[in-house]
Scaffold this motif. Structure first.
Motif, PDB file in Angstrom:
ATOM      1  N   ASP A  12       0.813  -1.211   0.000  1.00 20.90           N
ATOM      2  CA  ASP A  12       0.000   0.000   0.000  1.00 20.90           C
ATOM      3  C   ASP A  12       0.852   1.270   0.000  1.00 20.90           C
ATOM      4  O   ASP A  12       2.075   1.224   0.153  1.00 20.90           O
ATOM      5  N   VAL A  13       0.183   2.397  -0.172  1.00 18.67           N
ATOM      6  CA  VAL A  13       0.788   3.724  -0.034  1.00 18.67           C
ATOM      7  C   VAL A  13      -0.112   4.536   0.877  1.00 18.67           C
ATOM      8  O   VAL A  13      -1.345   4.469   0.766  1.00 18.67           O
ATOM      9  N   VAL A  14       0.479   5.302   1.785  1.00 15.18           N
ATOM     10  CA  VAL A  14      -0.294   6.130   2.710  1.00 15.18           C
ATOM     11  C   VAL A  14      -0.189   7.597   2.304  1.00 15.18           C
ATOM     12  O   VAL A  14       0.897   8.094   2.000  1.00 15.18           O
ATOM     13  N   ILE A  15      -1.327   8.274   2.277  1.00 17.43           N
ATOM     14  CA  ILE A  15      -1.356   9.735   2.160  1.00 17.43           C
ATOM     15  C   ILE A  15      -1.796  10.264   3.522  1.00 17.43           C
ATOM     16  O   ILE A  15      -2.915  10.011   3.965  1.00 17.43           O
ATOM     17  N   ALA A  16      -0.903  10.970   4.197  1.00 14.85           N
ATOM     18  CA  ALA A  16      -1.184  11.495   5.535  1.00 14.85           C
ATOM     19  C   ALA A  16      -1.386  13.001   5.440  1.00 14.85           C
ATOM     20  O   ALA A  16      -0.537  13.718   4.899  1.00 14.85           O
ATOM     21  N   ILE A  17      -2.511  13.481   5.972  1.00 13.21           N
ATOM     22  CA  ILE A  17      -2.878  14.894   5.831  1.00 13.21           C
ATOM     23  C   ILE A  17      -2.918  15.578   7.190  1.00 13.21           C
ATOM     24  O   ILE A  17      -3.584  15.098   8.123  1.00 13.21           O
ATOM     25  N   SER A  18      -2.236  16.696   7.295  1.00 17.24           N
ATOM     26  CA  SER A  18      -2.277  17.519   8.510  1.00 17.24           C
ATOM     27  C   SER A  18      -1.738  18.897   8.149  1.00 17.24           C
ATOM     28  O   SER A  18      -0.610  19.007   7.656  1.00 17.24           O
ATOM     29  N   ASN A  19      -2.519  19.926   8.362  1.00 20.48           N
ATOM     30  CA  ASN A  19      -2.059  21.271   8.013  1.00 20.48           C
ATOM     31  C   ASN A  19      -0.822  21.647   8.818  1.00 20.48           C
ATOM     32  O   ASN A  19       0.141  22.205   8.284  1.00 20.48           O
ATOM     33  N   SER A  20      -0.838  21.312  10.105  1.00 16.65           N
ATOM     34  CA  SER A  20       0.318  21.632  10.955  1.00 16.65           C
ATOM     35  C   SER A  20       1.479  20.682  10.733  1.00 16.65           C
ATOM     36  O   SER A  20       2.639  21.009  10.995  1.00 16.65           O
ATOM     37  N   GLY A  21       1.171  19.472  10.265  1.00 16.70           N
ATOM     38  CA  GLY A  21       2.202  18.457  10.106  1.00 16.70           C
ATOM     39  C   GLY A  21       2.633  17.843  11.422  1.00 16.70           C
ATOM     40  O   GLY A  21       3.640  17.130  11.484  1.00 16.70           O
ATOM     41  N   GLU A  22       1.849  18.111  12.472  1.00 16.06           N
ATOM     42  CA  GLU A  22       2.209  17.616  13.800  1.00 16.06           C
ATOM     43  C   GLU A  22       1.070  16.826  14.444  1.00 16.06           C
ATOM     44  O   GLU A  22       1.019  16.708  15.670  1.00 16.06           O
ATOM     45  N   ALA A  23       0.154  16.305  13.646  1.00 16.32           N
ATOM     46  CA  ALA A  23      -0.970  15.543  14.197  1.00 16.32           C
ATOM     47  C   ALA A  23      -0.438  14.345  14.980  1.00 16.32           C
ATOM     48  O   ALA A  23       0.151  13.420  14.400  1.00 16.32           O
ATOM     49  N   HIS A  24      -0.646  14.370  16.285  1.00 18.24           N
ATOM     50  CA  HIS A  24      -0.079  13.340  17.169  1.00 18.24           C
ATOM     51  C   HIS A  24      -0.548  11.951  16.772  1.00 18.24           C
ATOM     52  O   HIS A  24       0.240  10.988  16.781  1.00 18.24           O
ATOM     53  N   GLU A  25      -1.829  11.834  16.420  1.00 19.88           N
ATOM     54  CA  GLU A  25      -2.394  10.513  16.106  1.00 19.88           C
ATOM     55  C   GLU A  25      -1.708   9.883  14.890  1.00 19.88           C
ATOM     56  O   GLU A  25      -1.566   8.662  14.811  1.00 19.88           O
ATOM     57  N   ILE A  26      -1.302  10.722  13.930  1.00 21.66           N
ATOM     58  CA  ILE A  26      -0.624  10.205  12.739  1.00 21.66           C
ATOM     59  C   ILE A  26       0.844   9.929  13.035  1.00 21.66           C
ATOM     60  O   ILE A  26       1.395   8.893  12.625  1.00 21.66           O
ATOM     61  N   PRO A  59       6.517  22.639   5.546  1.00 24.06           N
ATOM     62  CA  PRO A  59       7.555  21.747   5.013  1.00 24.06           C
ATOM     63  C   PRO A  59       8.578  21.299   6.049  1.00 24.06           C
ATOM     64  O   PRO A  59       9.234  20.276   5.849  1.00 24.06           O
ATOM     65  N   GLU A  60       8.728  22.037   7.150  1.00 20.11           N
ATOM     66  CA  GLU A  60       9.697  21.669   8.185  1.00 20.11           C
ATOM     67  C   GLU A  60       9.065  20.872   9.317  1.00 20.11           C
ATOM     68  O   GLU A  60       9.706  20.602  10.333  1.00 20.11           O
ATOM     69  N   SER A  61       7.807  20.476   9.158  1.00 16.90           N
ATOM     70  CA  SER A  61       7.105  19.740  10.216  1.00 16.90           C
ATOM     71  C   SER A  61       7.622  18.315  10.340  1.00 16.90           C
ATOM     72  O   SER A  61       8.315  17.792   9.457  1.00 16.90           O
ATOM     73  N   SER A  62       7.248  17.675  11.438  1.00 15.11           N
ATOM     74  CA  SER A  62       7.673  16.288  11.692  1.00 15.11           C
ATOM     75  C   SER A  62       7.163  15.342  10.617  1.00 15.11           C
ATOM     76  O   SER A  62       7.903  14.472  10.127  1.00 15.11           O
ATOM     77  N   MET A  63       5.895  15.498  10.225  1.00 14.87           N
ATOM     78  CA  MET A  63       5.331  14.608   9.203  1.00 14.87           C
ATOM     79  C   MET A  63       6.038  14.790   7.873  1.00 14.87           C
ATOM     80  O   MET A  63       6.320  13.816   7.164  1.00 14.87           O
ATOM     81  N   ALA A  64       6.323  16.029   7.527  1.00 12.40           N
ATOM     82  CA  ALA A  64       6.990  16.299   6.250  1.00 12.40           C
ATOM     83  C   ALA A  64       8.360  15.644   6.195  1.00 12.40           C
ATOM     84  O   ALA A  64       8.770  15.096   5.172  1.00 12.40           O
ATOM     85  N   LYS A  65       9.077  15.686   7.311  1.00 13.90           N
ATOM     86  CA  LYS A  65      10.427  15.110   7.361  1.00 13.90           C
ATOM     87  C   LYS A  65      10.402  13.585   7.355  1.00 13.90           C
ATOM     88  O   LYS A  65      11.318  12.941   6.832  1.00 13.90           O
ATOM     89  N   LEU A  66       9.364  13.000   7.946  1.00 20.13           N
ATOM     90  CA  LEU A  66       9.283  11.530   8.017  1.00 20.13           C
ATOM     91  C   LEU A  66       8.770  10.906   6.721  1.00 20.13           C
ATOM     92  O   LEU A  66       8.973   9.720   6.477  1.00 20.13           O
ATOM     93  N   ALA A  67       8.081  11.704   5.891  1.00 19.62           N
ATOM     94  CA  ALA A  67       7.456  11.162   4.682  1.00 19.62           C
ATOM     95  C   ALA A  67       8.474  10.981   3.559  1.00 19.62           C
ATOM     96  O   ALA A  67       9.505  11.666   3.511  1.00 19.62           O
ATOM     97  N   ARG A  68       8.170  10.079   2.642  1.00 19.49           N
ATOM     98  CA  ARG A  68       9.007   9.924   1.448  1.00 19.49           C
ATOM     99  C   ARG A  68       8.833  11.112   0.522  1.00 19.49           C
ATOM    100  O   ARG A  68       9.790  11.587  -0.089  1.00 19.49           O
ATOM    101  N   HIS A  69       7.580  11.569   0.388  1.00 18.05           N
ATOM    102  CA  HIS A  69       7.288  12.725  -0.452  1.00 18.05           C
ATOM    103  C   HIS A  69       6.449  13.716   0.352  1.00 18.05           C
ATOM    104  O   HIS A  69       5.589  13.318   1.152  1.00 18.05           O
ATOM    105  N   HIS A  70       6.663  14.991   0.111  1.00 15.47           N
ATOM    106  CA  HIS A  70       5.875  16.007   0.800  1.00 15.47           C
ATOM    107  C   HIS A  70       5.197  16.921  -0.216  1.00 15.47           C
ATOM    108  O   HIS A  70       5.851  17.469  -1.111  1.00 15.47           O
TER     109      HIS A  70
END
Length: 324
Positions: free
Chosen positions: A93-107, A128-139
């Motif tokens: 699978d591929v995951v698309i994770a959405i969060s405006n802040s990029g810091e959604a704790h649940e994700i 772009p400097e959020s935790s989610m952005a850095k952990l993702a393969r693509h932002h």
């Protein structure tokens, strides 16, 4: 109490802000967007969309749009995923994770498990400097200059931008796959669109014993009995070999009566309309409807390869089937 001009001003301001947010998305259609599309196109499993709160509502819509345009997808609530629903994910699978802040704790809580499964993550965030952005393969950046909410609190411009970015992904993938109208219809069989794109004349036409037809030699009155019995407001008229000679309709009857023709002694072959409009049974019902509307007629006859009537349908059949 607010007057009309204030209502207009407030509403127009919202539209202006959100329109600008959408326009600015052009800036973020870059190499990261291309890489995300290529990852989604290569996906052998499902696209799993995640988001909390308003991002979750938008994520649900993005998943639905992907699924209906050729990219298998579904939405998983991150909160539920932490309590068992993560089992819906598979390595392909591929995951698309959405969060405006990029810091959604649940994700973010789910990221180590998703990474362990080797599932690529595409993050859609406004930072772009959020935790989610850095952990993702693509932002994919969905940054907006301001929310339409004057308090700057309610997600408005940001959710609109997210939705449009999701549509950009879905439609780009649709075109890359060569997804067609017929493909679209297959995923929408129950709605009005599916009926228009899938139903064919053969699905609606009256055939066999339900097909109204008489020979040229029968009287007008006998033909009227056939029209009444079959309920289509018309009858096909055939020669001795069973080939179509003409058609007789309710409209023809009115002209016959105006001309004071004796319906009990005159043969239907003398007053029928010759060279009627016909259609092939494999044609889409929507095309048959267009033909009837353009020729200003209420019914059609279908013929087999020998020129013999094999079916008939009218506007009421279109209406009942939801094509009209």
């Amino acid at each position: 109490m607010s007057d009309a001009s204030q209502w207009h001003q407030w509403a127009k301001r919202v539209i202006e802000i959100e329109a600008q947010a959408v326009h600015n998305l052009h800036t973020f259609i870059n190499d990261q967007f291309v890489a995300a599309c290529e990852t989604l196109l290569a996906c052998k499993g499902k696209v799993v969309v995640m988001g909390m709160g308003k991002s979750g509502h938008i994520g649900n819509k993005i998943a639905a749009t992907l699924a209906s345009t050729g990219t298998p997808a579904f939405f998983v609530h991150p909160g539920e995923a932490s309590h068992g629903d993560l089992g819906m994910l598979a390595p392909q699978d591929v995951v698309i994770a959405i969060s405006n802040s990029g810091e959604a704790h649940e994700i973010l809580t789910l990221m180590p498990v998703i990474k362990r499964l080797g599932i690529p993550v595409i993050a859609m965030t406004g930072k772009p400097e959020s935790s989610m952005a850095k952990l993702a393969r693509h932002h994919l950046c969905i940054t907006v200059a301001e929310e339409a909410c004057p308090l700057g609190l309610a997600p408005t411009s940001s959710t609109t931008a997210t939705l449009v970015m999701g549509d950009a992904l879905a439609v780009s993938l649709l075109q890359a796959r060569g997804f067609t109208v017929d493909d679209f219809a297959l995923s929408h069989p129950g709605g009005a669109l599916g009926r228009k794109l899938l139903l064919r004349v053969s699905d609606l036409m009256h055939s066999g014993e339900r097909l109204p037809q008489v020979k040229e030699q029968v009287t007008i009155s006998e033909a009227l009995l056939e029209i009444s019995a079959k309920g289509l407001g018309m009858t096909a008229v055939v020669d001795d070999a069973g080939r179509l000679s003409g058609i007789f309709t309710d409209g023809d009857l009115r002209r016959v009566l105006d001309a004071r023709v004796d319906i009990h002694s005159t043969a239907i072959g003398e007053v029928m309309s010759r060279h009627p409009v016909t259609i092939a049974s494999h044609v889409l019902a929507a095309e048959a409807l267009q033909l009837m509307e353009s020729r200003k007629i209420n019914g059609l006859i279908t013929l087999d390869v020998d020129g013999k009537p094999e079916g008939a349908l009218n506007m009421m059949d279109m209406l009942k089937a939801g094509v009209l």
